[in-house]
Design an enzyme around this catalytic site. Structure first.
Site, short mmCIF file in Angstrom:
data_model
loop_
_atom_site.label_atom_id
_atom_site.label_comp_id
_atom_site.label_asym_id
_atom_site.label_seq_id
_atom_site.Cartn_x
_atom_site.Cartn_y
_atom_site.Cartn_z
N GLN A 1 0.85 -1.20 0.00
CA GLN A 1 0.00 0.00 0.00
C GLN A 1 0.88 1.24 0.00
O GLN A 1 0.40 2.35 -0.18
CB GLN A 1 -0.88 0.03 1.25
CG GLN A 1 -1.82 -1.14 1.41
CD GLN A 1 -2.51 -1.09 2.75
OE1 GLN A 1 -3.54 -0.42 2.92
NE2 GLN A 1 -1.97 -1.78 3.73
N HIS B 1 -1.14 1.67 -4.45
CA HIS B 1 -1.49 3.08 -4.30
C HIS B 1 -0.54 4.01 -5.06
O HIS B 1 -0.48 5.20 -4.79
CB HIS B 1 -1.54 3.46 -2.82
CG HIS B 1 -2.58 2.73 -2.05
ND1 HIS B 1 -2.52 2.53 -0.69
CD2 HIS B 1 -3.72 2.11 -2.45
CE1 HIS B 1 -3.58 1.84 -0.30
NE2 HIS B 1 -4.32 1.57 -1.35
N CYS C 1 -2.48 25.22 -21.51
CA CYS C 1 -3.88 24.87 -21.19
C CYS C 1 -4.19 24.99 -19.70
O CYS C 1 -5.32 24.76 -19.27
CB CYS C 1 -4.18 23.44 -21.67
SG CYS C 1 -3.34 22.18 -20.68
N ASN D 1 2.35 -6.97 13.53
CA ASN D 1 2.09 -5.56 13.87
C ASN D 1 2.34 -5.39 15.37
O ASN D 1 1.87 -6.21 16.15
CB ASN D 1 0.63 -5.23 13.53
CG ASN D 1 0.36 -3.75 13.47
OD1 ASN D 1 0.84 -2.98 14.32
ND2 ASN D 1 -0.37 -3.31 12.46
C1 BV8 Z 1 -11.53 3.40 -3.72
C2 BV8 Z 1 -1.67 7.15 -1.49
C3 BV8 Z 1 -13.34 3.31 -5.25
C4 BV8 Z 1 -1.81 8.60 -1.18
C5 BV8 Z 1 -3.33 6.01 -0.09
C6 BV8 Z 1 -15.81 3.11 4.07
C7 BV8 Z 1 -15.52 1.77 4.19
C8 BV8 Z 1 -14.63 1.15 3.33
C9 BV8 Z 1 -13.99 1.87 2.35
C10 BV8 Z 1 -14.28 3.20 2.26
C11 BV8 Z 1 -15.18 3.83 3.09
N1 BV8 Z 1 -15.24 5.14 2.74
C12 BV8 Z 1 -14.40 5.35 1.71
C13 BV8 Z 1 -13.82 4.18 1.42
C14 BV8 Z 1 -12.88 3.92 0.39
C15 BV8 Z 1 -11.52 4.43 0.81
C16 BV8 Z 1 -11.10 3.98 2.18
O1 BV8 Z 1 -10.71 2.84 2.37
N2 BV8 Z 1 -11.19 4.90 3.15
C17 BV8 Z 1 -10.82 4.57 4.52
C18 BV8 Z 1 -10.16 5.78 5.18
C19 BV8 Z 1 -12.08 4.14 5.26
N3 BV8 Z 1 -10.63 3.85 -0.18
C20 BV8 Z 1 -10.41 4.51 -1.31
O2 BV8 Z 1 -10.81 5.62 -1.53
C21 BV8 Z 1 -9.59 3.75 -2.34
N4 BV8 Z 1 -10.27 3.85 -3.58
O3 BV8 Z 1 -12.16 2.84 -2.87
O4 BV8 Z 1 -12.01 3.69 -4.96
C22 BV8 Z 1 -13.51 3.58 -6.69
C23 BV8 Z 1 -13.72 2.51 -7.54
C24 BV8 Z 1 -13.91 2.76 -8.88
C25 BV8 Z 1 -13.86 4.08 -9.37
C26 BV8 Z 1 -13.61 5.14 -8.50
C27 BV8 Z 1 -13.43 4.90 -7.14
C28 BV8 Z 1 -8.23 4.37 -2.51
C29 BV8 Z 1 -7.43 4.23 -1.24
C30 BV8 Z 1 -5.99 4.67 -1.49
C31 BV8 Z 1 -5.70 5.96 -0.73
N5 BV8 Z 1 -4.29 6.33 -0.92
N6 BV8 Z 1 -2.05 6.35 -0.32
C32 BV8 Z 1 -0.71 9.09 -0.26
O5 BV8 Z 1 0.03 8.26 0.31
O6 BV8 Z 1 -0.60 10.33 -0.12
S1 BV8 Z 1 -3.69 5.09 1.28
C33 BV8 Z 1 -2.70 5.63 2.52
O7 BV8 Z 1 -3.32 5.17 3.67
C34 BV8 Z 1 -1.32 5.04 2.51
O8 BV8 Z 1 -0.93 4.56 1.27
C35 BV8 Z 1 -1.38 3.90 3.50
O9 BV8 Z 1 -1.22 2.68 2.87
C36 BV8 Z 1 -2.75 3.96 4.01
C37 BV8 Z 1 -2.72 3.91 5.51
O10 BV8 Z 1 -2.77 2.59 5.85
P1 BV8 Z 1 -1.56 1.81 6.54
O11 BV8 Z 1 -0.56 1.45 5.52
O12 BV8 Z 1 -2.18 0.75 7.32
O13 BV8 Z 1 -0.85 2.84 7.49
P2 BV8 Z 1 -1.35 3.37 8.89
O14 BV8 Z 1 -0.54 4.57 9.22
O15 BV8 Z 1 -2.83 3.48 8.88
O16 BV8 Z 1 -0.97 2.19 9.91
C38 BV8 Z 1 0.38 1.87 10.13
C39 BV8 Z 1 0.42 0.54 10.84
O17 BV8 Z 1 1.78 0.17 11.04
C40 BV8 Z 1 -0.23 0.56 12.22
O18 BV8 Z 1 -1.08 -0.55 12.37
C41 BV8 Z 1 0.96 0.44 13.17
O19 BV8 Z 1 0.63 -0.28 14.35
C42 BV8 Z 1 1.93 -0.34 12.33
N7 BV8 Z 1 3.34 -0.18 12.69
C43 BV8 Z 1 3.94 0.91 13.23
N8 BV8 Z 1 5.27 0.66 13.38
C44 BV8 Z 1 5.49 -0.60 12.92
C45 BV8 Z 1 4.27 -1.14 12.48
N9 BV8 Z 1 4.17 -2.37 11.96
C46 BV8 Z 1 5.29 -3.11 11.89
N10 BV8 Z 1 6.50 -2.68 12.29
C47 BV8 Z 1 6.63 -1.44 12.81
N11 BV8 Z 1 7.84 -1.00 13.21
#
Ligand code: BV8
Length: 241
Positions: free
Chosen positions: A100, A118, A150, A213
């Site tokens: 991701q 992503h 444009c 995790n």
């Molecule tokens: C789509 C690029 C449809 C940008 C990113 C309600 C329910 C379900 C889904 C949705 C909903 N409402 C909206 C949605 C859809 C939405 C979504 O999921 N929203 C969420 C917030 C609910 N999804 C979308 O919009 C996706 N597209 O659905 O399109 C569609 C279909 C057809 C036509 C048109 C549209 C697109 C999602 C992509 C978004 N872009 N990134 C950028 O980076 O600027 S996602 C972004 O968030 C990052 O890429 C990252 O991957 C993600 C966050 O997630 P994690 O990777 O889990 O990171 P996070 O910080 O959250 O957690 C870190 C973890 O690491 C923690 O658990 C922590 O404990 C752990 N950790 C910490 N240290 C360590 C560790 N683990 C191991 N070792 C360590 N040392």
């Protein structure tokens, strides 16, 4: 639990791996969960990583990506990235890496064929592709760069919230999770879809699922085993070749 998971790795001819921001945490790359710091603390990542956010505040969002790109220029892949790349090199064809993350650190560690769900933060593309009238390289310098004919704006080549994932990449990821015997879910809160849905798809298709995790995640209940710890220390043990 680590020994059991290690035996599953050794038994599995096909392994699918899904990584999230946590796998880059030990490289010093803030995760999405981490509170934004400094100037950026006043904004929510989820609001800025959207087309609407960019159209409403192009300079602010562009500077946020430049800030993240600059940070990436000063960090290195960590032992977690290295363990995945080493495993792939010692066991060609057994591991499919789905990420991701947009930071490119898996590729810099030597992983190949990475399925970047992503996109890539170092890529740029036109905001309004249908009307693109010149090559991105011809964009006029600015924050963001733009087309002086444009008015099109340059945007980061990432998938924003509300945007579809690259079709072929996600299809390849789904195929991998349906064919694997073992799925490793590493460093993701499991809150972002459709990426997070891959873990449950793997389980439904009969794969064993391991979550790695240090903190509880939304995918823990999809796992047959949860390894509580940091990817940089556990992955080299789990994947030791
Ligand atoms: C789509 C690029 C449809 C940008 C990113 C309600 C329910 C379900 C889904 C949705 C909903 N409402 C909206 C949605 C859809 C939405 C979504 O999921 N929203 C969420 C917030 C609910 N999804 C979308 O919009 C996706 N597209 O659905 O399109 C569609 C279909 C057809 C036509 C048109 C549209 C697109 C999602 C992509 C978004 N872009 N990134 C950028 O980076 O600027 S996602 C972004 O968030 C990052 O890429 C990252 O991957 C993600 C966050 O997630 P994690 O990777 O889990 O990171 P996070 O910080 O959250 O957690 C870190 C973890 O690491 C923690 O658990 C922590 O404990 C752990 N950790 C910490 N240290 C360590 C560790 N683990 C191991 N070792 C360590 N040392």
């Amino acid at each position: 639990m680590l020994d059991i998971a290690r035996s599953w790795v050794q038994q599995s001819q096909r392994i699918a791996v899904l990584t999230g921001a946590g796998v880059s945490a030990e490289s010093g790359v803030p995760t999405f969960r981490d509170a934004q710091t400094g100037y950026w603390a006043q904004f929510r990542a989820e609001e800025m990583a959207t087309e609407e956010g960019f159209r409403n505040h192009p300079e602010r969002v562009w500077k946020w990506y430049q800030y993240r790109r600059d940070l990436l220029a000063s960090v290195q892949p960590n032992a977690a990235h290295g363990a995945l790349a080493d495993f792939e090199q010692h066991h060609p064809g057994r591991l499919t890496l789905i990420t991701q993350n947009v930071d490119g650190l898996h590729q810099r560690a030597g992983s190949s064929g990475v399925l970047c769900l992503h996109g890539d933060i170092l890529e740029n593309r036109w905001l309004d592709t249908p009307r693109a009238c010149c090559h991105i390289a011809d964009a006029v310098k600015g924050e963001p760069p733009y087309c002086d004919r444009c008015g099109n704006l340059v945007r980061p080549g990432v998938v924003w919230f509300g945007e579809a994932l690259p079709h072929d990449t996600f299809a390849a990821a789904q195929l991998a999770v349906h064919q694997c015997a073992l799925m490793l879910v590493i460093g993701t809160a499991g809150a972002v879809y459709p990426a997070a849905g891959l873990a449950r798809q793997a389980r439904s298709a009969g794969a064993r699922v391991v979550v790695l995790n240090p903190a509880p995640s939304e995918l823990d209940d999809a796992a047959h085993a949860v390894l509580r710890g940091a990817a940089g220390s556990l992955l080299p043990q789990l994947l030791a070749v």
